[in-house]
Design a protein around this motif. Structure first.
Motif, PDB file in Angstrom:
ATOM      1  N   UNK A 221       9.128 -10.042  33.718  1.00 17.16           N
ATOM      2  CA  UNK A 221       8.173 -11.130  33.904  1.00 17.16           C
ATOM      3  C   UNK A 221       7.516 -11.133  35.287  1.00 17.16           C
ATOM      4  N   UNK A 222       8.193 -10.605  36.290  1.00 22.47           N
ATOM      5  CA  UNK A 222       7.681 -10.569  37.663  1.00 22.47           C
ATOM      6  C   UNK A 222       6.754  -9.364  37.812  1.00 22.47           C
TER       7      UNK A 222
ATOM      8  N   UNK B 114      16.065  -7.176  44.179  1.00 16.45           N
ATOM      9  CA  UNK B 114      17.045  -7.951  43.424  1.00 16.45           C
ATOM     10  C   UNK B 114      17.466  -9.127  44.294  1.00 16.45           C
ATOM     11  N   UNK B 115      17.146 -10.334  43.835  1.00 14.07           N
ATOM     12  CA  UNK B 115      17.519 -11.528  44.589  1.00 14.07           C
ATOM     13  C   UNK B 115      17.825 -12.671  43.642  1.00 14.07           C
ATOM     14  N   UNK B 116      18.369 -13.718  44.194  1.00 16.04           N
ATOM     15  CA  UNK B 116      18.866 -14.842  43.398  1.00 16.04           C
ATOM     16  C   UNK B 116      17.800 -15.563  42.581  1.00 16.04           C
ATOM     17  N   UNK B 117      16.541 -15.478  42.938  1.00 19.60           N
ATOM     18  CA  UNK B 117      15.495 -16.203  42.219  1.00 19.60           C
ATOM     19  C   UNK B 117      14.865 -15.388  41.087  1.00 19.60           C
TER      20      UNK B 117
ATOM     21  N   UNK C 183      14.312 -13.737  37.521  1.00 19.02           N
ATOM     22  CA  UNK C 183      14.639 -14.080  36.148  1.00 19.02           C
ATOM     23  C   UNK C 183      15.867 -13.272  35.710  1.00 19.02           C
ATOM     24  N   UNK C 184      16.734 -13.885  34.896  1.00 18.92           N
ATOM     25  CA  UNK C 184      17.963 -13.213  34.447  1.00 18.92           C
ATOM     26  C   UNK C 184      17.687 -11.867  33.783  1.00 18.92           C
ATOM     27  N   UNK C 185      16.690 -11.857  32.928  1.00 24.87           N
ATOM     28  CA  UNK C 185      16.359 -10.612  32.223  1.00 24.87           C
ATOM     29  C   UNK C 185      15.837  -9.567  33.206  1.00 24.87           C
TER      30      UNK C 185
ATOM     31  N   UNK D 159      18.979  -3.885  37.379  1.00 25.62           N
ATOM     32  CA  UNK D 159      20.325  -3.355  37.545  1.00 25.62           C
ATOM     33  C   UNK D 159      20.538  -2.128  36.665  1.00 25.62           C
ATOM     34  N   UNK D 160      20.095  -2.202  35.429  1.00 23.66           N
ATOM     35  CA  UNK D 160      20.245  -1.078  34.500  1.00 23.66           C
ATOM     36  C   UNK D 160      19.467   0.145  34.989  1.00 23.66           C
TER      37      UNK D 160
END
Length: 124
Positions: free
Chosen positions: A67-68, A82-85, A87-89, A95-96
């Protein structure tokens, strides 16, 4: 922080030309700024896809689910953030891609430092 991008880029080139690298930064805002600086150095060396270890057509199905849009752009060059804000997906996909070796460089905020595996990665 501005002064660290070039030394980080040079360290990646020298010490980890083909292995995964995680660059930790103090904040989520700094994640994107650092990625942009690293990519600027790649473009200056006329090698914008230096850290991409997968064909773009193989990467595209993953990018279609992110989405970003800024993240999509950086991933096409082999660098993710990769940061806390995020989106989970988006986090799962980044990460993958990093763990599979498709992208070589990951810039992460210190808050999420324990959220992913660091096996066989150079840490900066």
């Amino acid at each position: 922080m501005i002064a660290m991008a070039k030394p980080a880029y040079l360290a990646i080139r020298e010490y980890s030309p083909s292995k995964p690298v995680v660059v930790f930064v103090p904040s989520r805002r700094q994640c994107r700024l650092t990625v942009d600086d690293i990519l600027t150095h790649c473009f200056a060396d006329d090698n914008s896809s230096l850290f991409l270890n997968i064909e773009l057509e193989d990467l595209q199905p993953h990018l279609d689910h992110i989405t970003d849009k800024g993240l999509v752009e950086t991933l096409t060059h082999g660098v993710g953030y990769y940061h806390e804000a995020l989106d989970k997906q988006d986090k799962r996909i980044v990460q993958r891609l990093f763990e599979s070796g498709a992208i070589q460089v990951l810039v992460a905020s210190k808050v999420v430092a324990r959220s992913f595996r660091l096996k066989d990665s150079l840490l900066i």
